[in-house]
Design a protein around this motif. Structure first.
Motif, PDB file in Angstrom:
ATOM      1  N   ARG A 159       0.827  -1.191   0.000  1.00  0.00           N
ATOM      2  CA  ARG A 159       0.000   0.000   0.000  1.00  0.00           C
ATOM      3  C   ARG A 159       0.879   1.266   0.000  1.00  0.00           C
ATOM      4  N   VAL A 160       1.940   1.242   0.793  1.00  0.00           N
ATOM      5  CA  VAL A 160       2.852   2.382   0.857  1.00  0.00           C
ATOM      6  C   VAL A 160       3.581   2.539  -0.482  1.00  0.00           C
ATOM      7  N   ALA A 161       4.000   1.401  -1.050  1.00  0.00           N
ATOM      8  CA  ALA A 161       4.745   1.437  -2.314  1.00  0.00           C
ATOM      9  C   ALA A 161       3.890   2.021  -3.435  1.00  0.00           C
ATOM     10  N   GLN A 162       2.565   1.765  -3.361  1.00  0.00           N
ATOM     11  CA  GLN A 162       1.689   2.232  -4.435  1.00  0.00           C
ATOM     12  C   GLN A 162       1.181   3.654  -4.229  1.00  0.00           C
ATOM     13  N   ASN A 163       1.312   4.155  -3.004  1.00  0.00           N
ATOM     14  CA  ASN A 163       0.759   5.482  -2.707  1.00  0.00           C
ATOM     15  C   ASN A 163       1.578   6.587  -3.369  1.00  0.00           C
ATOM     16  N   GLU A 164       0.860   7.404  -4.129  1.00  0.00           N
ATOM     17  CA  GLU A 164       1.509   8.455  -4.915  1.00  0.00           C
ATOM     18  C   GLU A 164       2.252   9.469  -4.035  1.00  0.00           C
ATOM     19  N   TYR A 165       1.634   9.808  -2.904  1.00  0.00           N
ATOM     20  CA  TYR A 165       2.246  10.836  -2.047  1.00  0.00           C
ATOM     21  C   TYR A 165       3.501  10.308  -1.362  1.00  0.00           C
ATOM     22  N   PHE A 166       3.451   9.054  -0.932  1.00  0.00           N
ATOM     23  CA  PHE A 166       4.650   8.463  -0.324  1.00  0.00           C
ATOM     24  C   PHE A 166       5.769   8.350  -1.364  1.00  0.00           C
ATOM     25  N   GLN A 167       5.392   8.049  -2.603  1.00  0.00           N
ATOM     26  CA  GLN A 167       6.409   7.986  -3.670  1.00  0.00           C
ATOM     27  C   GLN A 167       7.051   9.357  -3.874  1.00  0.00           C
ATOM     28  N   LYS A 168       6.191  10.391  -3.842  1.00  0.00           N
ATOM     29  CA  LYS A 168       6.661  11.748  -4.072  1.00  0.00           C
ATOM     30  C   LYS A 168       7.618  12.202  -2.968  1.00  0.00           C
ATOM     31  N   GLU A 169       7.249  11.929  -1.701  1.00  0.00           N
ATOM     32  CA  GLU A 169       8.064  12.438  -0.588  1.00  0.00           C
ATOM     33  C   GLU A 169       9.170  11.464  -0.167  1.00  0.00           C
ATOM     34  N   LYS A 170       9.155  10.254  -0.681  1.00  0.00           N
ATOM     35  CA  LYS A 170      10.171   9.238  -0.402  1.00  0.00           C
ATOM     36  C   LYS A 170      10.225   8.840   1.081  1.00  0.00           C
ATOM     37  N   VAL A 171       9.813   7.601   1.323  1.00  0.00           N
ATOM     38  CA  VAL A 171       9.754   7.102   2.693  1.00  0.00           C
ATOM     39  C   VAL A 171      11.126   6.606   3.121  1.00  0.00           C
ATOM     40  N   LYS A 172      11.835   7.401   3.913  1.00  0.00           N
ATOM     41  CA  LYS A 172      13.159   6.999   4.390  1.00  0.00           C
ATOM     42  C   LYS A 172      13.577   7.899   5.550  1.00  0.00           C
ATOM     43  N   ILE A 173      14.579   7.448   6.270  1.00  0.00           N
ATOM     44  CA  ILE A 173      15.137   8.292   7.333  1.00  0.00           C
ATOM     45  C   ILE A 173      16.117   9.243   6.664  1.00  0.00           C
ATOM     46  N   ASP A 174      15.908  10.547   6.859  1.00  0.00           N
ATOM     47  CA  ASP A 174      16.738  11.523   6.159  1.00  0.00           C
ATOM     48  C   ASP A 174      17.197  12.626   7.100  1.00  0.00           C
ATOM     49  N   TRP A 175      17.850  13.627   6.523  1.00  0.00           N
ATOM     50  CA  TRP A 175      18.371  14.770   7.278  1.00  0.00           C
ATOM     51  C   TRP A 175      17.301  15.376   8.173  1.00  0.00           C
ATOM     52  N   GLN A 176      16.114  15.640   7.585  1.00  0.00           N
ATOM     53  CA  GLN A 176      15.093  16.339   8.362  1.00  0.00           C
ATOM     54  C   GLN A 176      14.530  15.496   9.498  1.00  0.00           C
ATOM     55  N   MET A 177      14.429  14.183   9.286  1.00  0.00           N
ATOM     56  CA  MET A 177      13.911  13.346  10.365  1.00  0.00           C
ATOM     57  C   MET A 177      14.880  13.369  11.551  1.00  0.00           C
ATOM     58  N   MET A 178      16.169  13.363  11.245  1.00  0.00           N
ATOM     59  CA  MET A 178      17.161  13.451  12.314  1.00  0.00           C
ATOM     60  C   MET A 178      17.107  14.822  12.975  1.00  0.00           C
ATOM     61  N   LEU A 179      16.792  15.858  12.182  1.00  0.00           N
ATOM     62  CA  LEU A 179      16.645  17.210  12.733  1.00  0.00           C
ATOM     63  C   LEU A 179      15.529  17.231  13.781  1.00  0.00           C
ATOM     64  N   VAL A 180      14.386  16.629  13.442  1.00  0.00           N
ATOM     65  CA  VAL A 180      13.250  16.631  14.365  1.00  0.00           C
ATOM     66  C   VAL A 180      13.590  15.833  15.630  1.00  0.00           C
ATOM     67  N   PHE A 181      14.272  14.699  15.457  1.00  0.00           N
ATOM     68  CA  PHE A 181      14.710  13.919  16.610  1.00  0.00           C
ATOM     69  C   PHE A 181      15.699  14.746  17.445  1.00  0.00           C
ATOM     70  N   GLY A 182      16.560  15.481  16.754  1.00  0.00           N
ATOM     71  CA  GLY A 182      17.519  16.359  17.429  1.00  0.00           C
ATOM     72  C   GLY A 182      16.834  17.457  18.234  1.00  0.00           C
ATOM     73  N   ILE A 183      15.735  17.998  17.716  1.00  0.00           N
ATOM     74  CA  ILE A 183      15.002  19.042  18.449  1.00  0.00           C
ATOM     75  C   ILE A 183      14.556  18.494  19.807  1.00  0.00           C
TER      76      ILE A 183
END
Lengths: 180, 174
Positions: A58-82
């Motif tokens: 379901r995630v693989a087929q979802n257009e929005y998840f494809q667009k934003e790319k489901v992965k741990i990235d710079w910004q996710m670490m930023l939020v964890f850092g906050i």
């Protein structure tokens, strides 16, 4: 007026402005792409990572998840850092305080932590749906957008404030403003 | 490398948000009730300094901007919806994570709600992308571009207005 050991908000804000600029410069130099402060895309990626556990197709087929790319990235670490940075800062001046209901909320809705939990949860759902529709939150649109003088940032921040001010007034009622 | 940089930047950002005392529910809602201007002082200070720094580096050719497209339908409707949720929750996405860090455990419900909100948006996206999310698409425009003036003119005016607002806030003890 700060009386609890906090820093002057202008001073802390100026340091955040410097941090934002240094971050763009350093990420441009080291990663080849400048990273601007933001937070709300992280919730899309985190939701996608969580959904992958139960329904990966379901995630693989979802257009929005494809667009934003489901992965741990710079910004996710930023939020964890906050989260970590705020925890650390609150320990340095003993301002860490376990709170289940904020005083202003309990003045309006009572001291039930479940009532507050429900309010926070519903508010969170609405806020994130709106932030993703607008394409950012007060960090990405508000701070990073305005710093770049982007028209999208001014419009989005203006609408965040209009919606927020109206609803805050509906919830907490009108009062004599101290500046009139 | 990018994960380490993100984490370090986030720790500094969270530290400053906490020290500026902008993570508090009372500060966020106090601002939306227009009785406490702490968070807008913090944000505007960051924005003024940030705009000067970023455009200096752009002029030197050292960085490039990352402008989000202006789409009136998406930003106006999405922005108003965000505002409604913000006033109920009392935190925005970044400050909810920070508030949890300084012990405001109820923020965790807001964070969980935001995950659900993001998930619901992912489901709704296909139905909106060709209509609502295209209404009034003006592209990646900036204020200096629209006004056809040099960016330093806009930054100077913006900074002057901001400082005038700060002086007013301090006079009124907000």
């Amino acid at each position: 007026m700060q009386t609890d050991g906090g820093w002057n908000p202008y001073f802390a804000g100026i340091l955040v402005g410097i941090l934002a600029v240094v971050s763009v410069l350093v990420t441009t130099q080291l990663l080849g792409k400048g990273q601007y402060l933001g937070a709300s895309t992280t919730f899309v990626r985190a939701a996608g990572l969580a959904e992958q556990k139960v329904a990966p197709e379901r995630v693989a087929q979802n257009e929005y998840f494809q667009k934003e790319k489901v992965k741990i990235d710079w910004q996710m670490m930023l939020v964890f850092g906050i989260f970590l940075g705020a925890f650390g800062a609150s320990l340095t001046d003993k301002s860490y305080k376990k709170e289940t209901v904020p005083p202003m909320w309990s003045g309006r809705f009572g001291t039930s932590p479940w009532c507050r939990a429900l309010g926070a949860f519903v508010g969170g759902v609405i806020a994130m749906f709106g932030a993703r529709m607008a394409g950012g939150c007060p960090s990405g649109h508000g701070m990073s957008g305005l710093m770049q003088l982007s028209v999208s940032g001014f419009i989005a921040l203006g609408c965040f404030l209009i919606g927020g001010i109206i609803v805050a007034r509906l919830i907490y009622g009108g009062r004599e403003y101290p500046w009139i | 490398m990018d994960l380490t940089l993100g984490l370090l930047t986030g720790i500094l950002f969270g530290f400053l948000l906490q020290k500026g005392r902008v993570l508090r529910f009372e500060k966020q809602i106090g601002f939306l009730r227009l009785i406490d201007m702490t968070i807008i002082k913090f944000m505007l200070s960051a924005i003024i300094v940030g705009s000067i720094g970023l455009y200096m580096l752009v002029d030197l050719g050292m960085i490039s901007l990352s402008i989000k497209s202006t789409v009136l339908g998406a930003q106006i409707i999405g922005g108003l919806i965000f505002g409604i949720g913000w006033a109920i929750l009392g935190y925005c996405p970044g400050t909810a994570a920070g508030a949890l860090g300084e012990g405001r455990v109820h923020a965790v419900w807001g964070l969980l709600g935001m995950l659900l909100g993001a998930s619901l948006y992912a489901e709704a996206y296909s139905g909106m992308k060709d209509n609502l999310l295209k209404w009034g698409d003006l592209g990646k425009i900036t204020l200096p571009g629209v006004l056809q003036v040099n960016h330093w003119v806009v930054i100077s005016v913006f900074a002057a207005l901001g400082i005038a607002f700060f002086i007013w806030c301090e006079k009124k003890k907000l």
